[in-house]
Scaffold this motif. Structure first.
Motif, short mmCIF file in Angstrom:
data_model
loop_
_atom_site.label_atom_id
_atom_site.label_comp_id
_atom_site.label_asym_id
_atom_site.label_seq_id
_atom_site.Cartn_x
_atom_site.Cartn_y
_atom_site.Cartn_z
N GLY A 109 -2.82 -0.84 -6.07
CA GLY A 109 -3.37 -2.10 -6.58
C GLY A 109 -2.97 -3.26 -5.71
O GLY A 109 -2.11 -3.14 -4.82
N SER A 110 -3.59 -4.40 -5.97
CA SER A 110 -3.33 -5.58 -5.14
C SER A 110 -2.00 -6.24 -5.46
O SER A 110 -1.41 -6.91 -4.61
N ASP A 111 -1.50 -6.07 -6.69
CA ASP A 111 -0.22 -6.67 -7.03
C ASP A 111 0.39 -5.96 -8.24
O ASP A 111 -0.23 -5.09 -8.86
N ALA A 112 1.61 -6.36 -8.57
CA ALA A 112 2.33 -5.71 -9.66
C ALA A 112 1.64 -5.91 -11.00
O ALA A 112 1.64 -5.01 -11.86
N ILE A 113 1.05 -7.08 -11.22
CA ILE A 113 0.41 -7.36 -12.50
C ILE A 113 -0.77 -6.42 -12.72
O ILE A 113 -1.01 -5.93 -13.83
N ALA A 114 -1.53 -6.15 -11.65
CA ALA A 114 -2.67 -5.24 -11.78
C ALA A 114 -2.21 -3.84 -12.16
O ALA A 114 -2.90 -3.11 -12.88
N LEU A 115 -1.02 -3.45 -11.71
CA LEU A 115 -0.51 -2.11 -11.96
C LEU A 115 0.33 -2.02 -13.24
O LEU A 115 0.65 -0.91 -13.70
N ALA A 116 0.69 -3.17 -13.80
CA ALA A 116 1.63 -3.20 -14.93
C ALA A 116 1.22 -2.32 -16.11
O ALA A 116 2.09 -1.71 -16.75
N PRO A 117 -0.06 -2.23 -16.47
CA PRO A 117 -0.40 -1.36 -17.61
C PRO A 117 -0.12 0.12 -17.36
O PRO A 117 0.00 0.89 -18.30
N MET A 118 0.01 0.53 -16.08
CA MET A 118 0.23 1.93 -15.75
C MET A 118 1.69 2.26 -15.45
O MET A 118 2.17 3.34 -15.79
N THR A 119 2.40 1.36 -14.78
CA THR A 119 3.76 1.66 -14.34
C THR A 119 4.53 0.38 -14.06
O THR A 119 3.94 -0.66 -13.77
N ASP A 120 5.87 0.50 -14.12
CA ASP A 120 6.73 -0.61 -13.74
C ASP A 120 7.48 -0.31 -12.44
O ASP A 120 8.37 -1.05 -12.04
N ARG A 121 7.11 0.79 -11.76
CA ARG A 121 7.76 1.19 -10.51
C ARG A 121 6.80 0.93 -9.36
O ARG A 121 5.74 1.55 -9.27
N ILE A 122 7.18 -0.02 -8.50
CA ILE A 122 6.26 -0.53 -7.49
C ILE A 122 6.90 -0.45 -6.11
O ILE A 122 8.08 -0.75 -5.94
N THR A 123 6.11 -0.05 -5.12
CA THR A 123 6.50 -0.18 -3.72
C THR A 123 5.47 -1.07 -3.03
O THR A 123 4.26 -0.81 -3.10
N TYR A 124 5.94 -2.14 -2.40
CA TYR A 124 5.05 -3.06 -1.70
C TYR A 124 4.89 -2.62 -0.25
O TYR A 124 5.88 -2.40 0.45
N LEU A 125 3.66 -2.49 0.19
CA LEU A 125 3.41 -2.22 1.61
C LEU A 125 3.63 -3.50 2.40
O LEU A 125 3.27 -4.59 1.94
N GLU A 126 4.21 -3.38 3.56
CA GLU A 126 4.40 -4.52 4.44
C GLU A 126 3.23 -4.61 5.42
O GLU A 126 2.42 -3.70 5.53
N GLU A 127 3.15 -5.74 6.14
CA GLU A 127 2.03 -6.00 7.03
C GLU A 127 1.86 -4.85 8.03
O GLU A 127 2.80 -4.46 8.73
N GLY A 128 0.64 -4.31 8.09
CA GLY A 128 0.34 -3.25 9.02
C GLY A 128 0.63 -1.85 8.52
O GLY A 128 0.31 -0.86 9.18
N ASP A 129 1.25 -1.73 7.34
CA ASP A 129 1.60 -0.41 6.80
C ASP A 129 0.36 0.37 6.39
O ASP A 129 -0.67 -0.20 5.98
N TRP A 130 0.48 1.70 6.43
CA TRP A 130 -0.52 2.58 5.83
C TRP A 130 0.22 3.73 5.17
O TRP A 130 1.35 4.04 5.55
N ALA A 131 -0.36 4.30 4.14
CA ALA A 131 0.36 5.28 3.33
C ALA A 131 -0.52 6.47 2.99
O ALA A 131 -1.71 6.31 2.69
N VAL A 132 0.07 7.64 3.03
CA VAL A 132 -0.57 8.87 2.58
C VAL A 132 0.00 9.17 1.19
O VAL A 132 1.20 9.41 1.04
N ILE A 133 -0.87 9.15 0.18
CA ILE A 133 -0.42 9.19 -1.21
C ILE A 133 -0.96 10.44 -1.89
O ILE A 133 -2.16 10.73 -1.84
N THR A 134 -0.06 11.18 -2.52
CA THR A 134 -0.43 12.30 -3.37
C THR A 134 0.19 12.09 -4.75
O THR A 134 0.96 11.15 -4.95
N ARG A 135 -0.09 12.97 -5.67
CA ARG A 135 0.48 12.83 -7.01
C ARG A 135 2.00 12.93 -6.99
O ARG A 135 2.68 12.41 -7.87
#
Length: 524
Positions: A109-135
């Motif tokens: 999501g774009s920010d913590a508030i957008a994700l808040a209904p699903m989870t309170d555990r957040i990792t912020y990507l820094e500038e230029g980061d990319w992530a491979v995400i699985t369950r």
């Protein structure tokens, strides 16, 4: 993602927030290779680039990475692939992006508030980061493709604040919450003895100027704060719209401070302006509603406005909480610079602490304001007038009305009326006059009488003394309680918000999600 656009091309789905600046060149290149676009969107270009990489034999991860290397601009992206139910690839450049951690599930999501209904555990990507995400989790890489260890943050967001709580709209709920959240902010930043309790490191001694930068509603909060810094603290203050600030390359003094105001803390223009100023001033402060946001993290000091989650696109409680926080900073500046005695400070804090009760009174006027709004909804144009700190509030009142009712509205300094806007006045144009009985009241009344002489329909917002003195001849009046002159905009924001809200209700527009607007503007 806020303002995100999804697109699918041949087994590749892309969710995109931002602008791909070179998409026309990329589209021509793809067309030459036989990959024709069905739309004019830059999002489809991204999906087609990834599709071409897959056709050339790349894996989904390789395809996404190769695509990212070709993109110029500011964006947050999430790639999904047919046949890969346990894979998302996310990336950010210039736009915020966060990963949410669940149990056997992951979110983007774009920010913590957008994700808040699903989870309170957040990792912020820094500038230029990319992530491979699985369950099972996420592998995060930096712009140089090195494995990066980004920390997980636990956010504190009350899920109840994201529900309407019996109100018809989030905006109505958030307007009604203002006395509570302002009281909480004052309790957090002041003591029972009338002292300030701001973060360490805020000392205005030796500061020769403060530059306030923001966008939209936050810029009007900064505009009001300019009056406070100058009048209460004697500190020269300038304000700038963030989208203009860095492009005019303003000279900044190494003995000055820069203050950035943003509800989300992710506003793209404001963040870019902060980065421009960071190496040029003595200290960068921010006033935000999300203390884990990009703007907060990149500031020397960040003050949370304590408004809680604000869902309605048109900001209400965040605006008044911004004002309270900025007022406290101005008081600190006045104290540090020797312009306020401890007794003066205690009186100002007492005036601020009186605001929640006064705002409750203003909220009780909602039925009367709704009746006025039924007539206001018939107008095509509305003017807002104010002097002093009421001038930027007039700008904010006009913004609220146009945002959610789609009625054309403009705010003006009352003294500017005869320099052009008076040409618009006739019996079809309501004029909202914000005029508490203060030192500028007589001047405002003079301007108001000019409007009435030209058959303009005046809605006068003032206290009982002001209404008694100037209410005769007004089309409508709204009587507010007496309030400290310095902090009157915080109280008068409430009826301005209610006028916009009830006018939108009368017109039948979408109050919480007005057309073409997003809660967090994360692109330039």
């Amino acid at each position: 993602m806020t303002n995100a656009h999804p697109h699918r091309a041949g087994g590749v789905a892309v969710v995109h927030n931002g602008i791909i600046e070179n998409f026309r060149d990329l589209r021509a290149e793809l067309a030459a290779d036989g990959y024709a676009q069905e739309s004019e969107t830059d999002t489809e270009t991204v999906a087609l680039l990834a599709r071409r990489e897959l056709d050339r034999g790349a894996t989904p991860v390789e395809a996404a990475r190769a695509t990212l290397k070709r993109l110029h601009g500011a964006f947050a992206l999430c790639f999904l692939f047919d046949g890969e139910a346990d894979l998302m690839i996310a990336a950010r450049k210039g736009s915020p992006l966060a990963i949410g951690h669940g149990t056997g599930e992951m979110f983007v999501g774009s920010d913590a508030i957008a994700l808040a209904p699903m989870t309170d555990r957040i990792t912020y990507l820094e500038e230029g980061d990319w992530a491979v995400i699985t369950r099972a989790g996420a592998q995060i890489f930096d712009a140089a493709d090195r494995l990066a260890n980004r920390s997980e943050t636990r956010i504190q967001i009350d899920a109840a604040r994201i529900e309407k709580g019996g109100y018809k709209h989030f905006m109505a709920k958030e307007i009604a919450e203002q006395p509570l959240v302002i009281a909480e902010a004052l309790k957090h930043y002041t003591t029972a003895e009338g002292l300030l309790r701001l973060p360490e490191g805020i000392d205005f001694q030796g500061v020769d100027r403060i530059t306030l930068v923001a966008c939209g509603t936050a810029s009007y909060a900064a505009h009001i704060a300019k009056y406070w810094f100058e009048q209460i603290a004697g500190l020269p203050a300038e304000i700038d719209i963030a989208s203009e600030f860095r492009y005019r390359e303003p000279p900044l003094s190494p003995t000055s401070w820069a203050l950035f105001v943003s509800q989300s803390g992710e506003t793209a223009d404001t963040l870019a302006a902060l980065r421009y100023a960071k190496e040029k001033v003595a200290k960068v402060l921010s006033v935000v509603n999300v203390p884990t946001s990009s703007i907060a993290r990149e500031s020397d000091l960040a003050l949370s406005i304590m408004a809680g989650v604000e869902v309605g696109v048109a900001s209400t409680k965040a605006f008044t909480c911004q004002l309270v926080t900025l007022a406290l900073l101005a008081l600190k500046a006045g104290l540090d610079r020797g312009r306020l005695t401890p007794a003066d400070l205690a009186q100002h804090i007492a005036d601020l602490k009186a605001l929640p009760g006064l705002m409750n009174h203003a909220l009780s006027l909602s039925p009367q304001i709704a009746a006025i709004a039924d007539d206001l909804a018939k107008a095509q144009d509305v003017l807002f007038l104010g002097r002093g700190t009421m001038y930027p509030l007039a700008l904010e009142g006009a913004l609220k009305l146009k945002e959610i009712s789609y009625i054309h509205a403009e705010g003006y300094a009352s003294g500017e009326l005869k320099h052009g806007p008076i040409a618009l006045i006739d019996a079809a144009v309501p004029v909202i006059v914000l005029a508490p009985k203060d030192a500028l009241f007589d001047k405002t009344v003079s301007n108001m009488q000019e409007v009435m002489a030209r058959h303009g329909r005046v809605v006068l917002l003032s206290d009982a003394k002001g209404i008694a003195e100037a209410g005769a001849g007004s089309w409508k009046t709204i009587t507010l309680p007496e309030v400290s002159a310095a902090f009157a905009p915080i109280l008068y924001a409430v009826p301005a918000q209610l006028l916009a809200y009830h006018t939108a209700i009368a017109k039948g527009t979408d109050v919480d999600q007005p057309r073409n607007l997003a809660k967090s503007v994360t692109v330039e």
